[in-house]
Design a protein around this motif. Structure first.
Motif, short mmCIF file in Angstrom:
data_model
loop_
_atom_site.label_atom_id
_atom_site.label_comp_id
_atom_site.label_asym_id
_atom_site.label_seq_id
_atom_site.Cartn_x
_atom_site.Cartn_y
_atom_site.Cartn_z
N PHE A 7 0.87 -1.23 -0.13
CA PHE A 7 -0.21 0.19 -0.06
C PHE A 7 0.65 1.29 0.04
N LYS A 12 8.03 1.95 0.30
CA LYS A 12 8.34 0.90 -1.26
C LYS A 12 9.74 1.79 -1.61
N ASP A 31 6.10 4.81 -10.59
CA ASP A 31 5.45 6.00 -10.73
C ASP A 31 6.40 7.13 -11.26
N ILE A 42 1.63 12.45 -11.45
CA ILE A 42 0.70 11.40 -11.17
C ILE A 42 -0.76 12.18 -11.11
N PHE A 46 -4.08 11.20 -13.67
CA PHE A 46 -5.36 10.88 -13.11
C PHE A 46 -6.44 11.89 -13.50
N PHE A 54 -4.39 5.88 -16.17
CA PHE A 54 -3.16 5.53 -15.44
C PHE A 54 -2.78 4.08 -15.52
N ARG A 55 -3.76 3.14 -15.32
CA ARG A 55 -3.41 1.93 -15.10
C ARG A 55 -2.81 1.25 -16.37
N GLU A 58 0.61 2.05 -16.54
CA GLU A 58 1.33 1.34 -15.52
C GLU A 58 1.76 0.02 -15.97
N CYS A 76 6.91 -0.45 -6.82
CA CYS A 76 5.74 -0.58 -7.56
C CYS A 76 4.57 0.34 -6.91
N GLY A 77 4.09 1.09 -7.75
CA GLY A 77 2.78 1.67 -7.31
C GLY A 77 1.75 0.98 -6.54
N GLY A 78 1.45 1.75 -5.60
CA GLY A 78 0.33 1.06 -4.56
C GLY A 78 -0.69 -0.12 -5.21
N GLY A 79 -1.20 0.33 -6.33
CA GLY A 79 -2.29 -0.47 -7.16
C GLY A 79 -1.86 -1.22 -8.38
N ARG A 116 -1.07 11.86 -4.21
CA ARG A 116 -1.63 10.69 -4.22
C ARG A 116 -3.13 10.89 -4.44
N LEU A 118 -5.87 9.15 -4.87
CA LEU A 118 -6.86 8.27 -4.52
C LEU A 118 -6.76 8.51 -3.10
N ARG A 135 -7.89 -4.33 -0.96
CA ARG A 135 -6.86 -4.73 -1.77
C ARG A 135 -6.08 -5.91 -1.01
C1 S3P Z 1 -1.45 4.36 -6.16
C2 S3P Z 1 -0.44 4.22 -5.58
C3 S3P Z 1 0.76 5.50 -5.93
C4 S3P Z 1 0.62 5.69 -7.44
C5 S3P Z 1 -0.80 6.23 -7.65
C6 S3P Z 1 -1.93 4.93 -7.40
C7 S3P Z 1 -2.52 3.20 -5.88
O1 S3P Z 1 1.95 4.86 -5.71
O2 S3P Z 1 0.94 4.53 -8.20
O3 S3P Z 1 -1.12 7.44 -6.97
O4 S3P Z 1 -3.46 2.86 -6.39
O5 S3P Z 1 -2.23 2.68 -4.62
P1 S3P Z 1 2.80 4.62 -4.17
O6 S3P Z 1 2.15 3.41 -3.57
O7 S3P Z 1 3.96 4.68 -4.29
O8 S3P Z 1 2.20 5.86 -3.48
#
Ligand code: S3P
Length: 167
Positions: A7, A12, A31, A42, A46, A54-55, A58, A76-79, A116, A118, A135
């Motif tokens: 997350f 990370k 990112d 970022i 969005f 964005f995805r 990614e 890696c981005g959190g998502g 961020r 989200l 998640r």
């Molecule tokens: C996201 C996390 C962010 C970034 C974007 C979406 C997510 O990365 O990829 O804002 O969906 O959790 P970090 O985890 O490096 O903040």
């Protein structure tokens, strides 16, 4: 490749920099690769392309990374775990390490950060709890190893990861 997942606010990026230093290999951040590729921040991506757009970018970054023959530590981005294709690419090309933290720890680390989209909510702590719960399964399914980061410095987390990797 060593992929660090988890997350937002689990450390990370800061841990990845320490780990890359210990391993003597490059550090990459998905990112940052997305921002470089698009020439936009970022939040702007969005705003312009939505989360879907964005995805897609990614995943294009993961395709490139998984074909790269040079090893690196990748934050890696959190998502990133939300798309199966990303997870398949990570597993195929490296070790996947999950960093975890309590919602409160995440909140303390990310509050006041406007990068961020989200978490731009009137009640970010509840939003963090909600997204984390949604998640949880994806993170646990994607990872080979999990390291809890609460109360640890990035250097301490990095040396724990190194201990597991060299065991
Ligand atoms: C996201 C996390 C962010 C970034 C974007 C979406 C997510 O990365 O990829 O804002 O969906 O959790 P970090 O985890 O490096 O903040």
């Amino acid at each position: 490749m060593i992929y660090l997942i988890g997350f937002m606010g689990c450390g990370k990026t800061s841990t990845g920099i320490e780990l890359a230093c210990l391993l003597g290999c490059p550090f990459l951040d998905t990112d940052q690769l997305i921002v470089d590729r698009e020439g936009m921040s970022i939040p702007d991506i969005f705003a312009k392309e939505g989360e879907r757009g964005f995805r897609k970018i990614e995943t294009a970054v993961f395709r490139d990374l998984s074909g790269d023959t040079k090893d690196a530590v990748v934050s890696c981005g959190g998502g990133a775990v939300l798309r199966d294709e990303n997870v398949i690419l990570m597993k195929k090309s490296g070790r996947v390490i999950r960093l975890s933290a309590d919602a409160r720890t995440v909140y303390d680390r990310v509050k006041g950060d406007s990068n961020r989209p989200l978490l731009m909510s009137p009640d970010p702590l509840s939003r963090i709890r909600e997204l984390m719960a949604e998640r949880e399964e994806a993170y646990s399914r994607a990872s080979d190893i999990t390291v809890a980061t609460d109360g640890l410095t990035p250097a301490e987390v990095a040396s724990r990861i190194l201990a597991v990797l060299t065991k």
